[in-house]
Every structure is written in structure tokens, then in C-alpha cells.
Design a protein around this motif. Structure first.
Motif: not given
Length: 265
Positions: A35-38, A40-53, A218-222
Motif C-alpha cells: 500500500y505504501r509503495g503504490r 508513493a507511485v501514485n504521488e509521483r504520477i500526480d506530481a509529474g502531471l503538475r510539474m513543468a517539463p 489501486n492502493n486502496w485494495q492493498n
């Protein structure tokens, strides 16, 4: 009253109960780590959408081998980073990734090598298109690939695992997974160790392509499994206590020598 718990039989039951509870707690802890690992992945995905290239070289090391080899993968921290890079699409080595789903329809994702000024290339997933009439495996009509210099903005995606064979059909490579090292062996230049999922392109991408989203884990499943295993552990211990209490009451009833009221019985 509870001296029977010290008999070999009940000590064995206690040992099995404790082992089962510990295994369930350990399984819950394992799911908690997932759950913690997934998360962290989701947080990186969301951060990537917000960041400048950022420039590609800041997120993904350049390959150092010869033609047909793949470079090192992106670090965990750089995965899903948004990057920009300029090069020329190699129209002779378009890759069709079959069996991909978009809006509940099965089709193809079109991956095209973008050859950079230094002679290396990075694979770019340009988007999803439907198959040709005749079934989900019918090779699609691929929209025209831009010629000349192209600037791409996209997110760094790790190479996919579980790849099958790579074949060439009607002048195009076909595969089921975007396995960068395996695809690199089919290409005449060194390839970066991850691929880009296209966000924007100059000149603009053909509108026939559907953008491929980065799927959240799907971290909530874990987390649900964590609660499930820990509840099972608690129920196992509670069950042992309940059975022991029932046995104690049964033994107390057998050894109770006080006269009973037969009429009441």
C-alpha cells in the motif's frame, strides 16, 4: 478451572493458533508495505502531471552501448517525470502494441522511435488507435508520422515486463508489451531505457490518436487486505479464547457435585 490449557493437546492448539495469527499479521504487514509503495507511485504520477517539463537527459540517462542495446532505466524518483526532447521520428520502425484497451475497446498503441541529434533514440507512445475492420487483431491504418524535427513532451514510463515475441508484419514491428530492451534489439541505434507517454507534440499530433493515461495503482485494495488479514488474526485469537472458555465451563459442569433440582430440570 483452566488447568487443562497446560495439557499437551491444548498447548499444541495454542501453538498452532499463535503461528496462524502471526502469519496473518505478517501478511497484513506485507500488504501494508505494498500500500505504501503504490501510494508513493501514485504521488509521483500526480506530481509529474503538475510539474513543468525538464530536458530528457535530466530524468533518463543516455544509453552508452552500441546499436540494438538499451540504456539504464530511470531511477524510481524520476519515473513519471514530465520531460521534453527534440528529434526526428523513425518511420521505418514503427511499433504496434496490440491488445491495448481504451474506452472499453481493444486496439493498438503506436510507439515510434524518436532519433535524437546524438544518434540515440527514445521510444514515444504516441497514443491509441482502433484496429482496422475485421477484428481486434487487424492491423490499423496508422496516421501519418510528422517528418522533420519534432518536439515531444511526455512522461517517463518504465519498461513493461512480461513481453512476448516481437514480430515484423507488413513493414511494422508488433508486440504485446512495451519492453524496451527487447524492442531495442530490433532497432539500428542505442535506445534509452524507458519510454515516453506523449502529452504534447510540436507539430501537433494527429487527432485520430487517443491519449493514453498513466494508470494509478489501486492502493486502496492493498489497504483493504491489510484490514482483512489483521481482522482474521484477531478472530483466530478470539476463537481460541472462546473455545477454551466453553471447554472450561463444560469441565466445571461435569465436576459439579452439587445436587440438581430434578423437578426444575
Amino acid at each position: 478451572m483452566y488447568r487443562f490449557l497446560l495439557t499437551p493437546r491444548w498447548l499444541g492448539i495454542l501453538a498452532l493458533t499463535l503461528v496462524a495469527a502471526m502469519v496473518m499479521v505478517a501478511l497484513g504487514n506485507w500488504q501494508l508495505d505494498r500500500y505504501r509503495g503504490r501510494t508513493a507511485v501514485n504521488e509521483r504520477i500526480d506530481a509529474g502531471l503538475r510539474m513543468a517539463p525538464a530536458p530528457l537527459h535530466e530524468a533518463l540517462p543516455a544509453p552508452t552501448g552500441g546499436p540494438g542495446t538499451a540504456g539504464p532505466p530511470a531511477s524510481e524518483e524520476r519515473t513519471f517525470t514530465r520531460v521534453t526532447v527534440t528529434g526526428r521520428y523513425d518511420t521505418d520502425n514503427i511499433v504496434l502494441v496490440r491488445g491495448r484497451t481504451a474506452e472499453s475497446k481493444v486496439g493498438f498503441e503506436v510507439v515510434t522511435p524518436l532519433v535524437l541529434a546524438d544518434g540515440t533514440a527514445v521510444l514515444v507512445d504516441r497514443g491509441w488507435i482502433p484496429p482496422a475492420p475485421g477484428g481486434a487483431m487487424a492491423q490499423p491504418q496508422v496516421p501519418a508520422t510528422p517528418t522533420g524535427e519534432v518536439t515531444v513532451e511526455g512522461r517517463v514510463n518504465p519498461s513493461e515486463s512480461g513481453a512476448g515475441t516481437v514480430t515484423r508484419r507488413e513493414g511494422r514491428l508488433e508486440t504485446r508489451r512495451i519492453a524496451v530492451p527487447q524492442l531495442a534489439r530490433e532497432l539500428p541505434y542505442p535506445v534509452h531505457g524507458a519510454y515516453l507517454l506523449l502529452d504534447e507534440q510540436t507539430p501537433a499530433a494527429d487527432p485520430a490518436f487517443k491519449a493514453v493515461p498513466v494508470g494509478h495503482a489501486n492502493n486502496w485494495q492493498n489497504l483493504g487486505y491489510v484490514v482483512q488479514w489483521w481482522i482474521f488474526a484477531a478472530m483466530t485469537l478470539f476463537g481460541y479464547g472462546w473455545v477454551a472458555r466453553r471447554e472450561a465451563r463444560r469441565l466445571a459442569g461435569i465436576t459439579d457435585d452439587r445436587p440438581r433440582d430434578r423437578a426444575a430440570a
